[in-house]
Structure formats: structure tokens, C-alpha cells
Design an enzyme around this catalytic site. Structure first.
Site, PDB file in Angstrom:
ATOM      1  N   GLY A 158       0.901 -27.466  33.293  1.00  0.00           N
ATOM      2  CA  GLY A 158       2.155 -28.132  33.412  1.00  0.00           C
ATOM      3  C   GLY A 158       2.682 -28.558  34.741  1.00  0.00           C
TER       4      GLY A 158
ATOM      5  N   ALA B 282       2.780 -24.056  32.380  1.00  0.00           N
ATOM      6  CA  ALA B 282       3.901 -23.713  31.226  1.00  0.00           C
ATOM      7  C   ALA B 282       3.850 -22.049  31.252  1.00  0.00           C
ATOM      8  CB  ALA B 282       3.487 -24.465  29.912  1.00  0.00           C
TER       9      ALA B 282
ATOM     10  N   GLU C  25      -6.165 -25.945  30.842  1.00  0.00           N
ATOM     11  CA  GLU C  25      -5.687 -25.422  29.532  1.00  0.00           C
ATOM     12  C   GLU C  25      -6.932 -25.142  28.587  1.00  0.00           C
ATOM     13  OE1 GLU C  25      -4.487 -27.932  31.231  1.00  0.00           O
ATOM     14  OE2 GLU C  25      -2.345 -28.409  31.124  1.00  0.00           O
TER      15      GLU C  25
ATOM     16  N   GLU D 165       1.226 -31.473  35.680  1.00  0.00           N
ATOM     17  CA  GLU D 165       1.882 -32.661  35.247  1.00  0.00           C
ATOM     18  C   GLU D 165       3.120 -32.918  35.618  1.00  0.00           C
ATOM     19  OE1 GLU D 165       0.773 -30.305  31.617  1.00  0.00           O
ATOM     20  OE2 GLU D 165       0.280 -32.146  30.778  1.00  0.00           O
TER      21      GLU D 165
HETATM   22  N1  CO8 Z   1       2.588 -18.216  32.687  1.00  0.00           N
HETATM   23  C1  CO8 Z   1       3.162 -17.286  32.603  1.00  0.00           C
HETATM   24  N2  CO8 Z   1       2.725 -16.311  33.614  1.00  0.00           N
HETATM   25  C2  CO8 Z   1       1.993 -16.609  34.819  1.00  0.00           C
HETATM   26  C3  CO8 Z   1       1.451 -18.047  34.918  1.00  0.00           C
HETATM   27  C4  CO8 Z   1       1.887 -18.751  33.746  1.00  0.00           C
HETATM   28  N3  CO8 Z   1       1.305 -20.376  33.734  1.00  0.00           N
HETATM   29  N4  CO8 Z   1       0.834 -18.018  36.009  1.00  0.00           N
HETATM   30  C5  CO8 Z   1       0.952 -16.773  36.433  1.00  0.00           C
HETATM   31  N5  CO8 Z   1       1.520 -16.220  35.866  1.00  0.00           N
HETATM   32  C6  CO8 Z   1       2.057 -14.524  36.113  1.00  0.00           C
HETATM   33  C7  CO8 Z   1       1.074 -13.764  36.027  1.00  0.00           C
HETATM   34  O1  CO8 Z   1       0.743 -13.277  34.579  1.00  0.00           O
HETATM   35  C8  CO8 Z   1       1.516 -12.715  36.943  1.00  0.00           C
HETATM   36  O2  CO8 Z   1       2.252 -11.777  36.421  1.00  0.00           O
HETATM   37  P1  CO8 Z   1       2.102 -10.315  36.459  1.00  0.00           P
HETATM   38  O3  CO8 Z   1       2.592 -10.011  38.056  1.00  0.00           O
HETATM   39  O4  CO8 Z   1       3.505  -9.597  35.633  1.00  0.00           O
HETATM   40  O5  CO8 Z   1       0.898  -9.919  36.149  1.00  0.00           O
HETATM   41  C9  CO8 Z   1       2.018 -13.138  38.176  1.00  0.00           C
HETATM   42  O6  CO8 Z   1       2.394 -14.630  37.695  1.00  0.00           O
HETATM   43  C10 CO8 Z   1       1.289 -13.626  39.348  1.00  0.00           C
HETATM   44  O7  CO8 Z   1      -0.321 -14.171  38.838  1.00  0.00           O
HETATM   45  P2  CO8 Z   1      -1.423 -13.504  39.098  1.00  0.00           P
HETATM   46  O8  CO8 Z   1      -1.375 -12.108  39.304  1.00  0.00           O
HETATM   47  O9  CO8 Z   1      -2.428 -13.974  38.197  1.00  0.00           O
HETATM   48  O10 CO8 Z   1      -1.766 -14.212  40.468  1.00  0.00           O
HETATM   49  P3  CO8 Z   1      -3.334 -14.664  41.228  1.00  0.00           P
HETATM   50  O11 CO8 Z   1      -3.062 -15.068  42.445  1.00  0.00           O
HETATM   51  O12 CO8 Z   1      -4.356 -13.527  40.838  1.00  0.00           O
HETATM   52  O13 CO8 Z   1      -3.702 -15.918  40.290  1.00  0.00           O
HETATM   53  C11 CO8 Z   1      -3.661 -17.881  39.278  1.00  0.00           C
HETATM   54  C12 CO8 Z   1      -3.152 -17.017  40.317  1.00  0.00           C
HETATM   55  C13 CO8 Z   1      -4.949 -18.249  39.358  1.00  0.00           C
HETATM   56  C14 CO8 Z   1      -2.783 -19.217  39.188  1.00  0.00           C
HETATM   57  C15 CO8 Z   1      -3.197 -17.096  37.782  1.00  0.00           C
HETATM   58  O14 CO8 Z   1      -2.088 -16.726  37.859  1.00  0.00           O
HETATM   59  C16 CO8 Z   1      -3.593 -18.187  36.704  1.00  0.00           C
HETATM   60  O15 CO8 Z   1      -4.725 -18.573  36.155  1.00  0.00           O
HETATM   61  N6  CO8 Z   1      -2.359 -18.660  35.967  1.00  0.00           N
HETATM   62  C17 CO8 Z   1      -2.446 -19.341  34.893  1.00  0.00           C
HETATM   63  C18 CO8 Z   1      -2.606 -20.963  35.149  1.00  0.00           C
HETATM   64  C19 CO8 Z   1      -2.621 -21.585  33.855  1.00  0.00           C
HETATM   65  O16 CO8 Z   1      -3.638 -21.466  32.954  1.00  0.00           O
HETATM   66  N7  CO8 Z   1      -1.745 -22.877  33.758  1.00  0.00           N
HETATM   67  C20 CO8 Z   1      -1.925 -23.655  32.789  1.00  0.00           C
HETATM   68  C21 CO8 Z   1      -0.868 -23.330  31.615  1.00  0.00           C
HETATM   69  S1  CO8 Z   1      -0.965 -23.945  30.149  1.00  0.00           S
HETATM   70  C22 CO8 Z   1      -0.019 -25.308  30.662  1.00  0.00           C
HETATM   71  O17 CO8 Z   1       0.568 -25.487  31.449  1.00  0.00           O
HETATM   72  C23 CO8 Z   1       0.161 -26.414  29.463  1.00  0.00           C
HETATM   73  C24 CO8 Z   1       1.339 -27.175  29.688  1.00  0.00           C
HETATM   74  C25 CO8 Z   1       1.663 -28.060  28.309  1.00  0.00           C
HETATM   75  C26 CO8 Z   1       2.137 -27.122  27.580  1.00  0.00           C
HETATM   76  C27 CO8 Z   1       2.809 -27.796  26.202  1.00  0.00           C
HETATM   77  C28 CO8 Z   1       3.293 -26.564  25.414  1.00  0.00           C
HETATM   78  C29 CO8 Z   1       3.394 -27.163  23.781  1.00  0.00           C
END
Ligand code: CO8
Length: 260
Positions: free
Chosen positions: A111, A66, A134, A114
Site C-alpha cells: 500500500g 497496509a 503482497e 501504491e
Molecule cells: N503492517 C504491520 N506492521 C508492520 C508492517 C506492516 N505492513 N511492516 C512492518 N511492521 C512492523 C513489524 O511487525 C515490526 O513490529 P514489532 O517491532 O512489533 O515486531 C516493526 O514494524 C518493525 O518491522 P521489522 O522488525 O520487520 O523491521 P525490519 O527492518 O526487520 O524489516 C520490512 C522491514 C522488510 C519492511 C518488514 O517489516 C516487512 O517485510 N514488512 C511488511 C511489508 C509488507 O509485506 N507490506 C505489504 C503489506 S500488504 C499491503 O500493503 C496490501 C495493500 C492493499 C490492501 C488491501 C486491503 C483490503
């Protein structure tokens, strides 16, 4: 409807939805979820869509979860609404009478994992990484992950994956039963589409009924589930396609399906 965050095209009866926000690794915001919902609604009614494949744009991600930036300012009410909407759409996708296939081409996190688990079949590229991270955000899965993961991989592995927030590479995901096959990146989508086409060429009513018996049976006790199977099996004998399929075998010719 023109989409902003997903691409959708239908090729030879196979609908291919591509999550298309590569700058944020295809993270799911409300608009992306709504567009997924629209594609699912179309697949419910458009008989030209005989199978659905989901994948992600770019080299790195299926869906990295998400949209965390959007979630960072959400109120409890907004979070509840977001989770409810996503739950409803994934449940509708799971209930589609056609096969749904996730072609996981990179990160499938939170997500994203999921969404993949709400598909019938999950195929992974060698680059795929699965995880429910998460806990690292002070959160838990909110799009059905606590339940779908438990049903896919068992309670102990689901506990490990959700409590550690660790990422699992594609071979590990296959070993756990989360991914069915691991393919070279360049072959993944072609393989997923070929599987989709293969299933779309079977009797649509048999595919739909088999899927329903498996999915509804999986959440029922085994006596009820077996009765569901018996009823569904018998009901098929009222369909033209069951008559056609069995007759075609006896007459040594290819069957021609009507979808009825
Ligand atoms: N949301 C928003 N932006 C994201 C997300 C995300 N989930 N994942 C990556 N991005 C963005 C980064 O912020 C970055 O943006 P910018 O270039 O502006 O800095 C761009 O994508 C590229 O990402 P990275 O530079 O971080 O790339 P890396 O190769 O270094 O890392 C990773 C890749 C490991 C995937 C890293 O981006 C990461 O950890 N992302 C987050 C993953 C995460 O935690 N996902 C779970 C989110 S929570 C969720 O999904 C809950 C679902 C249910 C929600 C219910 C809501 C009510």
C-alpha cells in the site's frame, strides 16, 4: 481535525503530510487511510494548500504497506470496504488540481508503493526500497497497484515486481521510471518541498488543466486525448491568468496570478 496517525502542516502554501506510525513502519490502518482522506478533502477546498507532499516519519519507512496485523483478521466484506475506501481516496488525490509529490524516505511497500504511485511526482532517498510484496502474504495489491504500476513501468516489469514480491532499491526504481530522482536522505524532503513550491508558483489554472489533460488523456485513446488537450487549451483563453501570463510576457514584467 486533530490527527493521530499522520502529521499535517502547511508551510508557504505547501501541505506536508507525514505518515506517523514509526513503530510499525508507518503501516496503513483504517484510521490512517481516513486521515489521509481528510487531508485530501482539505486540499480540495483550501486554496491555501497549493501543493501536497507526502512522506514518512522515522529513518526507515515511507509506508511499509497496509497494516498486516489489522488485515490478518479481516472478513471479505471488511477487506472490500477497506480497499474501496483506499481506492476512492487515492483517486481523489490523483484528481486534485494541485501537484502531489511523494518523498519516499525508506520502505514503500505494498500500500505504501501504491500511495506513492498515486502522487504526480515520486522522489526517492538513497534509502528507499520499493516493492509490492503482497504475494508473500497470499495477497495481491489492493490499493490500485496492479493498475498504477502497470501504467508507470509497463506490463512486464509490473508482472515481475508483483509476481516476485521483490524489493527494488532507489537507483533501480529510477531506472524503471518509478522514482524520478534519487537524493541523499538529508536532502530529500527539502528537494520535494522546493519542487512543490516551484510548481505552486505557476499559474494554478494552467497546472490544474495540464494535470487533468495528462491524467485523463493517459486513460483515453490518443484521438480522444488530443481532443481533450485542444478543448482544455482553448478553454484557458477564457481565464484571467492566461490573459495575465501572456500580457505580462509582452509587457516584460512578472505575472501576478489570480487562480482564475
Ligand atoms: N503492517 C504491520 N506492521 C508492520 C508492517 C506492516 N505492513 N511492516 C512492518 N511492521 C512492523 C513489524 O511487525 C515490526 O513490529 P514489532 O517491532 O512489533 O515486531 C516493526 O514494524 C518493525 O518491522 P521489522 O522488525 O520487520 O523491521 P525490519 O527492518 O526487520 O524489516 C520490512 C522491514 C522488510 C519492511 C518488514 O517489516 C516487512 O517485510 N514488512 C511488511 C511489508 C509488507 O509485506 N507490506 C505489504 C503489506 S500488504 C499491503 O500493503 C496490501 C495493500 C492493499 C490492501 C488491501 C486491503 C483490503
Amino acid at each position: 481535525m486533530a490527527y493521530e496517525n499522520v502529521l499535517f502542516e502547511v508551510e508557504y502554501g505547501v501541505g506536508v503530510l507525514t505518515f506517523n506510525r514509526p513503530k510499525v513502519l508507518n503501516a496503513l490502518d483504517a484510521k490512517t487511510i481516513a486521515e489521509l482522506g481528510d487531508v485530501v478533502a482539505r486540499a480540495e477546498t483550501d486554496r491555501g494548500v497549493k501543493a501536497l507532499v507526502l512522506t514518512g516519519a522515522g529513518e526507515k519507512a515511507f509506508v511499509a504497506g497496509a497494516d498486516i496485523a489489522a488485515m490478518s483478521t479481516m472478513s471479505t466484506v471488511e477487506a472490500r470496504r477497506f480497499a474501496e475506501t483506499a481506492h476512492a481516496i487515492l483517486a481523489r488525490m490523483e484528481a486534485l488540481p494541485i501537484v502531489t509529490i511523494a518523498a519516499v524516505n525508506g520502505f514503500a511497500l505494498g500500500g505504501g508503493c501504491e500511495v506513492a504511485m498515486a502522487c504526480d511526482l515520486v522522489y526517492a532517498s538513497e534509502k528507499a526500497r520499493f516493492g509490492q510484496p503482497e504475494v508473500n502474504l497470499g495477497l495481491i495489491p489492493g490499493f490500485g497497484g496492479t493498475q498504477r504500476l502497470t501504467r508507470r513501468v509497463g506490463i512486464t516489469r509490473a508482472l515481475e515486481m508483483i509476481l516476485t514480491g521483490d524489493m527494488y532499491d532507489a537507483p533501480r526504481a529510477k531506472e524503471m521510471g518509478l522514482a524520478l530522482e534519487v537524493l541523499p536522505a538529508a536532502e530529500l524532503l527539502g528537494f520535494a518541498k522546493a519542487q512543490a513550491k516551484k510548481i505552486a508558483a505557476k499559474a494554478p489554472i494552467a497546472v490544474a488543466v495540464a494535470k487533468r489533460a495528462i491524467r485523463e488523456g493517459a486513460d483515453a485513446d490518443v484521438r480522444t486525448a488530443n481532443e481533450l488537450e485542444r478543448q482544455a487549451f482553448a478553454a484557458l483563453f477564457g481565464s484571467e491568468d492566461t490573459r495575465e501570463g501572456t500580457k505580462a510576457f509582452v509587457e516584460k514584467r512578472a505575472a501576478s496570478w489570480k487562480g482564475a
